[in-house]
Write an enzyme that holds these catalytic residues in place. Sequence first.
Site, PDB file in Angstrom:
ATOM      1  N   TRP A   1       0.780  -1.195  -0.237  1.00  0.00           N
ATOM      2  CA  TRP A   1      -0.100   0.072  -0.157  1.00  0.00           C
ATOM      3  C   TRP A   1       0.899   1.298  -0.151  1.00  0.00           C
ATOM      4  O   TRP A   1       0.596   2.338  -0.798  1.00  0.00           O
ATOM      5  CB  TRP A   1      -1.165  -0.103   1.165  1.00  0.00           C
ATOM      6  CG  TRP A   1      -1.613  -1.067   1.077  1.00  0.00           C
ATOM      7  CD1 TRP A   1      -1.860  -2.388   1.787  1.00  0.00           C
ATOM      8  CD2 TRP A   1      -2.874  -1.389   0.045  1.00  0.00           C
ATOM      9  NE1 TRP A   1      -2.629  -3.558   1.271  1.00  0.00           N
ATOM     10  CE2 TRP A   1      -3.328  -2.931   0.310  1.00  0.00           C
ATOM     11  CE3 TRP A   1      -3.253  -0.623  -1.117  1.00  0.00           C
ATOM     12  CZ2 TRP A   1      -4.454  -3.310  -0.552  1.00  0.00           C
ATOM     13  CZ3 TRP A   1      -4.555  -1.096  -1.857  1.00  0.00           C
ATOM     14  CH2 TRP A   1      -4.729  -2.638  -1.754  1.00  0.00           C
TER      15      TRP A   1
ATOM     16  N   LYS B   1     -11.537  -1.849   8.033  1.00  0.00           N
ATOM     17  CA  LYS B   1     -10.629  -3.201   8.931  1.00  0.00           C
ATOM     18  C   LYS B   1     -11.388  -3.057  10.139  1.00  0.00           C
ATOM     19  O   LYS B   1     -11.321  -3.941  10.887  1.00  0.00           O
ATOM     20  CB  LYS B   1      -9.450  -2.747   8.398  1.00  0.00           C
ATOM     21  CG  LYS B   1      -8.932  -3.021   7.165  1.00  0.00           C
ATOM     22  CD  LYS B   1      -7.646  -2.502   6.712  1.00  0.00           C
ATOM     23  CE  LYS B   1      -7.240  -2.623   5.324  1.00  0.00           C
ATOM     24  NZ  LYS B   1      -7.447  -3.878   4.589  1.00  0.00           N
TER      25      LYS B   1
ATOM     26  N   ASP C   1      -1.243   6.594   6.657  1.00  0.00           N
ATOM     27  CA  ASP C   1      -2.383   5.837   6.307  1.00  0.00           C
ATOM     28  C   ASP C   1      -2.367   4.806   7.617  1.00  0.00           C
ATOM     29  O   ASP C   1      -1.337   4.040   7.708  1.00  0.00           O
ATOM     30  CB  ASP C   1      -2.164   4.988   5.161  1.00  0.00           C
ATOM     31  CG  ASP C   1      -3.034   3.997   4.678  1.00  0.00           C
ATOM     32  OD1 ASP C   1      -3.879   3.615   5.715  1.00  0.00           O
ATOM     33  OD2 ASP C   1      -2.856   3.314   3.592  1.00  0.00           O
TER      34      ASP C   1
END
Lengths: 360, 360
Positions: free
Chosen positions: B101, B195, B171
Amino acid sequence: MSRVYNFSAGPAVLPEEVLKEAADEMMDYRGCGMSVMEMSHRSKVFDDIIKEAEADLRDLMQIPDNYKVLFLQGGASQQFAAIPMNLMKNRKAGYIVTGQWAKKAFAEAKIYGEAVELASSADKTFSYIPDCSDLDIPEDLDYVYICENNTIYGTKYKTLPNTKGHTLVADVSSCFLSEPVDVSKYGVIYGGVQKNIGPAGVVIVIIREDLIRDDVLPGTPTMLKYKTQADADSLYNTPPCYGIYICGKVFKWLKKMGGLSVMKERNEEKAKILYDFLDQSKLFKGTVRKEDRSLMNVPFVTGDADLDAKFVAEAKAAGFENLKGHRTVGGMRASIYNAMPKEGVEALVAFMKKFEEENA
Amino acid sequence: MSRVYNFSAGPAVLPEEVLKEAADEMMDYRGCGMSVMEMSHRSKVFDDIIKEAEADLRDLMQIPDNYKVLFLQGGASQQFAAIPMNLMKNRKAGYIVTGQWAKKAFAEAKIYGEAVELASSADKTFSYIPDCSDLDIPEDLDYVYICENNTIYGTKYKTLPNTKGHTLVADVSSCFLSEPVDVSKYGVIYGGVQKNIGPAGVVIVIIREDLIRDDVLPGTPTMLKYKTQADADSLYNTPPCYGIYICGKVFKWLKKMGGLSVMKERNEEKAKILYDFLDQSKLFKGTVRKEDRSLMNVPFVTGDADLDAKFVAEAKAAGFENLKGHRTVGGMRASIYNAMPKEGVEALVAFMKKFEEENA
């Protein structure tokens, strides 16, 4: 539990049986031991949900095979940028301005190239659809853009513009699945689902494959490239899974109801009840030119702002919610999407009659 | 109804009582006569929902007053573009690459300016966090970017990088609300909620006000400008209302549980059960350097791909779902977010012990 008649312009009323099913499946979706909110978007069970949703939508709209269906995020407002970023090869596009949303799309397009106003109904507060049968359309336009049903003003194109061979792009947020359409007449049909299909947070883009290109404008975010999303079948990153699941249930409901031809008949019948009343009322009147009236959004006024406010307040107390007109227009607006039952419209008209008698 | 133990990396397990409440309120939210899916985002009742969600989040994370909280769409992947578009004043930013990511964010930034790799753990399959105490950081960087918890590889920064005065952007998708954080150390903290917080389709951006600027990069879509969203309190257009409502319920649940300090203790306790087992097992072993282990995502392997597959299949049959590792890493991964009860981890370890005995 007591449900109101909800005339909201969006997010808006959904079919009761869809909501009941969603509630029943909340803790355990069909024996898989988890909620649809909790499941991996790469799982077999979610793959079935999204594939079936797409198949049902294709079936309902008779979408030709050379069109992709994308389930995206960001609403129509984000598409206002994505459309020019993806389609403005010549950096020139034409816009027909029939209300606030078309105007916003037009303004956004100017960030990316030359946006030409082909026609407008701003001169009469967007209360009609301009004649688009023979517009002066420059040869080198990349596309012609319309907002097909204007939620705020209650107008709808009854005939699509003559684009003279140019690609037609249409925002159908507030008339999505309200009647049959010939998808092949459009390059792109798209809309937020939160009016006629599902919960806010999903926008569906139906796009002809030849318009999905790799050579988008420089600086286009990867997420806003249609190619990214088309190549990944809307699973480039985690999609709005729960919203897609609800949309899928609404597609099934529409099929069970008989499909889009039947919905059109139902919607015409419902709208007629309200428009017929408005046309004979001495207190209330519609604000839209008759031939351009929307089946989905019905604005009306008494001509007296205080009386309008009194009506909205009394209607609310009687269980008719969200009848206040958009802040830019005033008056009232009844949005009567697919999921609004005929009884809701009949009850509203009965209430309006009573109000008219009491306030004569 | 029978619920499984769901170790999905995201979308992931949610607290059962949150789902129960949502199911109960589906047809009629607290007497208002409609579902949260059906209500106008401009209504008083939804305004209360979003305001209360923000207030509870501010309370949980102790967010200082000079930070805005934005509820947006498009996931972290869309932020990969929004961040440089909004923050790359000098067109130069530094990225620490600790997994897939961070790598994607790094690649996206290159569309908009010069993106410098400050450090990387690619040399050892991202199985550790590089030493970031004294990096060579160019003076003119607009920001330093990290992915604080790496979902796929199971690593987590235990100490934030020394950015030498530069703005830190993080993030935190997979460690959001898993432990207390000092928000003032960041310029931007953001993450997809799917999540640890709610359903896919909401991304929360917490941003220091001085970073919200009007002079973003040319070509930035209006929807991707933080200023657009901040000025409108996340209501520039219709937000993902239902997702925000579920997030709000999770915030309330976290407060009831005792807040983030208590969650940290619980998460440490849960992770210790699994890591302690891995450290003494002769069959299974963790893949991450001990000091960089995530509390949220625990990857492990047997070293034999066939045995891994056998384990995943037998675990699934026994009610332990989504234990297969990410396709780029293989092996297994147990994601043990806030909503995974300790009993779930204990049951998994008991199952692993049994599997180890049977396959010795």
